[in-house]
Design a protein around this motif. Sequence first.
Motif, PDB file in Angstrom:
ATOM      1  N   LEU A  46       0.828  -1.203   0.000  1.00 42.38           N
ATOM      2  CA  LEU A  46       0.000   0.000   0.000  1.00 42.38           C
ATOM      3  C   LEU A  46       0.863   1.254   0.000  1.00 42.38           C
ATOM      4  O   LEU A  46       2.054   1.210   0.300  1.00 42.38           O
ATOM      5  N   GLY A  47       0.223   2.375  -0.308  1.00 41.17           N
ATOM      6  CA  GLY A  47       0.905   3.657  -0.268  1.00 41.17           C
ATOM      7  C   GLY A  47       0.251   4.630  -1.217  1.00 41.17           C
ATOM      8  O   GLY A  47      -0.504   4.254  -2.106  1.00 41.17           O
ATOM      9  N   ILE A  72       0.002  -6.460   5.449  1.00 36.27           N
ATOM     10  CA  ILE A  72       0.189  -5.253   4.652  1.00 36.27           C
ATOM     11  C   ILE A  72       1.589  -4.696   4.862  1.00 36.27           C
ATOM     12  O   ILE A  72       2.196  -4.855   5.925  1.00 36.27           O
ATOM     13  N   VAL A  73       2.096  -4.067   3.801  1.00 37.08           N
ATOM     14  CA  VAL A  73       3.328  -3.287   3.857  1.00 37.08           C
ATOM     15  C   VAL A  73       2.997  -1.929   3.245  1.00 37.08           C
ATOM     16  O   VAL A  73       2.389  -1.865   2.172  1.00 37.08           O
ATOM     17  N   VAL A  74       3.368  -0.863   3.922  1.00 40.13           N
ATOM     18  CA  VAL A  74       3.096   0.489   3.426  1.00 40.13           C
ATOM     19  C   VAL A  74       4.410   1.144   3.027  1.00 40.13           C
ATOM     20  O   VAL A  74       5.383   1.132   3.795  1.00 40.13           O
ATOM     21  N   LEU A  75       4.430   1.714   1.823  1.00 45.18           N
ATOM     22  CA  LEU A  75       5.587   2.448   1.321  1.00 45.18           C
ATOM     23  C   LEU A  75       5.324   3.943   1.370  1.00 45.18           C
ATOM     24  O   LEU A  75       4.188   4.400   1.198  1.00 45.18           O
ATOM     25  N   LEU A 117      -0.477   7.302   7.317  1.00 46.45           N
ATOM     26  CA  LEU A 117       0.305   6.591   6.305  1.00 46.45           C
ATOM     27  C   LEU A 117      -0.222   6.779   4.901  1.00 46.45           C
ATOM     28  O   LEU A 117       0.548   6.850   3.942  1.00 46.45           O
ATOM     29  N   LEU A 118      -1.546   6.819   4.749  1.00 52.05           N
ATOM     30  CA  LEU A 118      -2.151   6.808   3.417  1.00 52.05           C
ATOM     31  C   LEU A 118      -2.893   8.096   3.068  1.00 52.05           C
ATOM     32  O   LEU A 118      -3.282   8.283   1.925  1.00 52.05           O
ATOM     33  N   GLY A 119      -3.150   8.912   4.086  1.00 55.59           N
ATOM     34  CA  GLY A 119      -3.886  10.128   3.830  1.00 55.59           C
ATOM     35  C   GLY A 119      -5.365   9.897   3.595  1.00 55.59           C
ATOM     36  O   GLY A 119      -6.046  10.737   3.008  1.00 55.59           O
ATOM     37  N   VAL A 120      -5.883   8.730   4.031  1.00 52.32           N
ATOM     38  CA  VAL A 120      -7.296   8.391   3.851  1.00 52.32           C
ATOM     39  C   VAL A 120      -7.836   7.842   5.152  1.00 52.32           C
ATOM     40  O   VAL A 120      -7.100   7.392   6.027  1.00 52.32           O
ATOM     41  N   SER A 121      -9.173   7.844   5.251  1.00 49.10           N
ATOM     42  CA  SER A 121      -9.826   7.217   6.380  1.00 49.10           C
ATOM     43  C   SER A 121      -9.912   5.727   6.145  1.00 49.10           C
ATOM     44  O   SER A 121     -10.144   5.272   5.026  1.00 49.10           O
ATOM     45  N   ALA A 122      -9.706   4.930   7.201  1.00 45.75           N
ATOM     46  CA  ALA A 122      -9.802   3.485   7.065  1.00 45.75           C
ATOM     47  C   ALA A 122     -11.259   3.061   6.907  1.00 45.75           C
ATOM     48  O   ALA A 122     -11.506   1.934   6.568  1.00 45.75           O
ATOM     49  N   LEU A 147       1.176 -11.423  -4.141  1.00 43.59           N
ATOM     50  CA  LEU A 147       1.690 -10.103  -3.782  1.00 43.59           C
ATOM     51  C   LEU A 147       0.851  -9.102  -4.549  1.00 43.59           C
ATOM     52  O   LEU A 147       0.819  -9.116  -5.786  1.00 43.59           O
ATOM     53  N   LEU A 148       0.153  -8.247  -3.821  1.00 41.03           N
ATOM     54  CA  LEU A 148      -0.899  -7.414  -4.387  1.00 41.03           C
ATOM     55  C   LEU A 148      -0.628  -5.943  -4.125  1.00 41.03           C
ATOM     56  O   LEU A 148      -0.382  -5.549  -2.984  1.00 41.03           O
ATOM     57  N   VAL A 149      -0.675  -5.140  -5.179  1.00 39.40           N
ATOM     58  CA  VAL A 149      -0.713  -3.687  -5.023  1.00 39.40           C
ATOM     59  C   VAL A 149      -2.149  -3.253  -5.268  1.00 39.40           C
ATOM     60  O   VAL A 149      -2.741  -3.594  -6.293  1.00 39.40           O
ATOM     61  N   GLU A 150      -2.727  -2.527  -4.322  1.00 34.91           N
ATOM     62  CA  GLU A 150      -4.148  -2.170  -4.441  1.00 34.91           C
ATOM     63  C   GLU A 150      -4.448  -0.927  -3.608  1.00 34.91           C
ATOM     64  O   GLU A 150      -4.002  -0.823  -2.461  1.00 34.91           O
ATOM     65  N   GLN A 151      -5.219  -0.002  -4.183  1.00 32.33           N
ATOM     66  CA  GLN A 151      -5.618   1.213  -3.484  1.00 32.33           C
ATOM     67  C   GLN A 151      -6.969   1.061  -2.784  1.00 32.33           C
ATOM     68  O   GLN A 151      -7.263   1.799  -1.838  1.00 32.33           O
ATOM     69  N   ASN A 152      -7.781   0.121  -3.253  1.00 31.33           N
ATOM     70  CA  ASN A 152      -9.116  -0.090  -2.696  1.00 31.33           C
ATOM     71  C   ASN A 152      -8.979  -0.898  -1.395  1.00 31.33           C
ATOM     72  O   ASN A 152      -8.702  -2.097  -1.416  1.00 31.33           O
ATOM     73  N   LEU A 153      -9.200  -0.229  -0.260  1.00 31.74           N
ATOM     74  CA  LEU A 153      -8.969  -0.889   1.017  1.00 31.74           C
ATOM     75  C   LEU A 153      -9.975  -1.991   1.294  1.00 31.74           C
ATOM     76  O   LEU A 153      -9.671  -2.947   2.015  1.00 31.74           O
TER      77      LEU A 153
END
Length: 230
Positions: A36-37, A199-202, A225-230, A183-189
């Motif tokens: 994530l990131g 999870i790993v956050v960059l 970390l992400l600038g979004v609400s969980a 191994l998944l890159v995804e913006q949709n929480l």
Amino acid sequence: MSAAVELTDVHVSLGGSHVLQGVSLAAPEGEVLALLGRNGVGKTTTLRALMGLVPHTGSVRVLGQDVSRWPAHRVARLGVAYVPEDRDVFSALTVAENLRLAEQVAAPDYDAVYELFPELRERARQRAGTLSGGQQQMVAVARALLNRWPLLVVDEPSKGLAPRLVSELTDVLARVSATTTMLLVEQNLAVVRRLARHIVVLDHGAVVHQGPVADLDDEDLMRQLLGVSA
């Protein structure tokens, strides 16, 4: 638990920019790790370094092998299926031809692919360039699943898809994850919660957080970390 993927102190410089700055992470065998990131922090570059698609320093181990200096085709043949961010289907070829080009084993599993994506059987003779974005994503994922490789690397599978198609694709990936390390890159929480265990956050090319997917429920942490609400 053994790791299907291990990156240790991986650095990537592209066009004079230091994109990855010592990334270290491990994807446990048989589980789903989500990367994530925010946009532009190095998530796709991390996957491309893993696949041997960009020059890098540091150590990359995949399925027990040191692949740090391997070319991309050799990494793939080790048993790594890659779904790139922009799908990269061959638009002038039919669905069937796109799948045929992906065959790497003596008996590719078309039955499983068509069970997961029955629409692709119906559109086998249609040129991939005339498909919708969601249908092209089906082709991209189907190509990756055809050979039953033990590791699936997927970059932004829900990008640009309507909510219904996101749900359908997530259902497919959930079924696949029962037998395949991912191994998944995804913006949709919501997708990450459904699929991942870790999870790993960059941020700015470096790992700033690692933990269980339950960490997504920490509102303050995710906002930081992400600038979004969980």
